[in-house]
Design an enzyme around this catalytic site. Sequence first.
Site, short mmCIF file in Angstrom:
data_model
loop_
_atom_site.label_atom_id
_atom_site.label_comp_id
_atom_site.label_asym_id
_atom_site.label_seq_id
_atom_site.Cartn_x
_atom_site.Cartn_y
_atom_site.Cartn_z
N TYR A 182 21.47 23.61 61.16
CA TYR A 182 21.35 23.23 62.56
C TYR A 182 21.38 21.76 62.90
CZ TYR A 182 19.49 27.90 63.69
OH TYR A 182 19.59 29.22 63.68
N ARG B 79 26.72 27.51 67.50
CA ARG B 79 25.83 28.14 68.14
C ARG B 79 26.06 28.04 69.58
NH1 ARG B 79 19.07 28.66 67.44
NH2 ARG B 79 19.01 26.52 68.32
N GLU C 197 16.04 37.74 66.72
CA GLU C 197 14.98 36.90 66.77
C GLU C 197 14.20 37.56 68.05
OE1 GLU C 197 16.32 33.05 67.59
OE2 GLU C 197 17.98 33.81 69.01
N HIS D 110 17.05 19.97 58.67
CA HIS D 110 17.16 18.33 58.13
C HIS D 110 17.67 18.23 56.88
CE1 HIS D 110 15.53 14.53 56.77
NE2 HIS D 110 15.45 14.14 58.15
N ASP E 141 21.28 50.41 32.51
CA ASP E 141 22.21 51.36 33.00
C ASP E 141 23.00 50.70 34.28
OD1 ASP E 141 20.30 51.10 34.99
OD2 ASP E 141 19.82 53.21 34.98
N1 COA Z 1 21.89 17.35 61.09
C1 COA Z 1 22.57 16.15 60.82
N2 COA Z 1 22.04 15.03 60.26
C2 COA Z 1 20.64 15.13 60.49
C3 COA Z 1 19.85 15.91 60.94
C4 COA Z 1 20.56 17.19 61.33
N3 COA Z 1 19.81 18.32 61.85
N4 COA Z 1 18.78 15.77 60.93
C5 COA Z 1 18.41 14.59 60.40
N5 COA Z 1 19.80 13.88 60.28
C6 COA Z 1 20.23 12.52 59.92
C7 COA Z 1 19.81 11.65 60.74
O1 COA Z 1 20.70 11.37 61.89
C8 COA Z 1 19.59 10.44 59.61
O2 COA Z 1 21.14 9.94 59.51
P1 COA Z 1 21.28 8.35 59.28
O3 COA Z 1 20.26 8.08 57.93
O4 COA Z 1 22.39 8.24 58.80
O5 COA Z 1 20.64 7.56 60.54
C9 COA Z 1 19.20 11.20 58.28
O6 COA Z 1 19.50 12.46 58.54
C10 COA Z 1 17.64 11.02 58.46
O7 COA Z 1 17.04 11.74 59.45
P2 COA Z 1 15.41 11.40 59.82
O8 COA Z 1 15.37 9.88 60.32
O9 COA Z 1 14.59 11.58 58.76
O10 COA Z 1 15.34 12.23 61.06
P3 COA Z 1 15.44 12.10 62.42
O11 COA Z 1 14.31 11.56 63.14
O12 COA Z 1 16.84 11.33 62.87
O13 COA Z 1 15.83 13.91 63.02
C11 COA Z 1 15.01 16.01 63.75
C12 COA Z 1 14.59 14.58 62.97
C13 COA Z 1 13.99 16.94 63.39
C14 COA Z 1 15.17 15.62 65.20
C15 COA Z 1 16.58 16.31 63.26
O14 COA Z 1 16.29 16.70 61.83
C16 COA Z 1 16.98 17.46 64.06
O15 COA Z 1 17.55 17.30 65.25
N6 COA Z 1 17.07 18.59 63.33
C17 COA Z 1 17.78 19.91 63.96
C18 COA Z 1 16.47 20.47 65.11
C19 COA Z 1 17.42 21.60 65.71
O16 COA Z 1 18.48 21.69 65.87
N7 COA Z 1 16.65 22.54 66.01
C20 COA Z 1 17.04 23.47 66.79
C21 COA Z 1 17.29 25.09 65.72
S1 COA Z 1 15.84 25.37 65.12
MG MG Z 2 15.89 29.69 69.24
#
Ligand code: COA
Ligand code: MG
Length: 298
Positions: A16, A73, A136, A230, A277
């Site tokens: 995601y 999505r 879901e 992530h 088999d």
């Molecule tokens: N997609 C793409 N890149 C992502 C990512 C994701 N889902 N989650 C983190 N990254 C990137 C960050 O932008 C960061 O990039 P950079 O180093 O180039 O700056 C790197 O990966 C490391 O990320 P980190 O700092 O550990 O996390 P964050 O604080 O930026 O993000 C979340 C944490 C949870 C907010 C993030 O992972 C996220 O938005 N996840 C998706 C959540 C979601 O979509 N939920 C709905 C469906 S269940």
């Molecule tokens: Mg949901």
Amino acid sequence: MPISSPVTRSRRAMMYVPGSDENKIVKSATLGLDCAILDLEDGVAFNRKDEARGVIRQALERVDFGRTERLVRINPLYSGRAEQDLAAVLPGKPDAILIPKADSAAIVVAVEKIISAFEQSQGWQEGEIALALLIESASAFVNLAEICRASARVQALVFGAEDFCADTGVTRTNSARELLYARSALVLHAAAFQLQAIDMVQINYRDTALLEAECRDAVELGFSGKTVVHPSQVGPVQRAFTPSDSLIAYAREIVHGAELAQRGGSGVFTHQGKLVDLPVVKRAEQILARARAAGIEV
Ligand code: COA
Ligand code: MG
């Protein structure tokens, strides 16, 4: 991956990516990820839906995702936002649309109609944009066979555990034993309708040991992939759903042994003391197909 399922596209990790976050979208294209889910639903704040539609449309048109599949999505049909979502992103020709809250066949049919009409209006080959469905809710499980039959575009069922728990009153635990029935029901329906079964997210994204344990369970239950949130989850998940070298070697021995046995006029043979088999041979062929889909030469 169900035995009968045609493995045409590897969907081991499906990540995601919030649709309002251009940097994350660009990053998702660089990770060797099987599938990026460009999200307009829960990952995007209500007041940023419009902006996210534009960001996703641009990314579809401009970002080179290489071998990473591009799914979008959309918002649930009942929210009144789905039509606008589709109008904004379909011109970018995503590989697939992920329908959230796919609780009934009617929802799938309604989205299918919009996609078909758009494809026709563009003169595109009909049916190229695939569907994946988020299963879901309790209703979705009750209606699952009908939902699977609703459109020939459907390729994958995705289990949404968090929404499922919110809908049913199930309490999520690390063991996930409370989700066994739902996860198995999803795998069985996927097998019956030759679809891929994709497992739930582990939201505790810093706990790799927990993720790996959940992946092992998912592989044993018959899932062919898992949703992630992530980048750190991509490697462990894609490894878990790729057949190991020793499993591939075993599968090759079985398939080769079966060929020799058939030539010798026998339907069964013995491999390392165990009877082999047809079902065992089918499993072995499936392992090799999964390895090939993951880009391994077998
Ligand atoms: N997609 C793409 N890149 C992502 C990512 C994701 N889902 N989650 C983190 N990254 C990137 C960050 O932008 C960061 O990039 P950079 O180093 O180039 O700056 C790197 O990966 C490391 O990320 P980190 O700092 O550990 O996390 P964050 O604080 O930026 O993000 C979340 C944490 C949870 C907010 C993030 O992972 C996220 O938005 N996840 C998706 C959540 C979601 O979509 N939920 C709905 C469906 S269940
Ligand atoms: Mg949901």
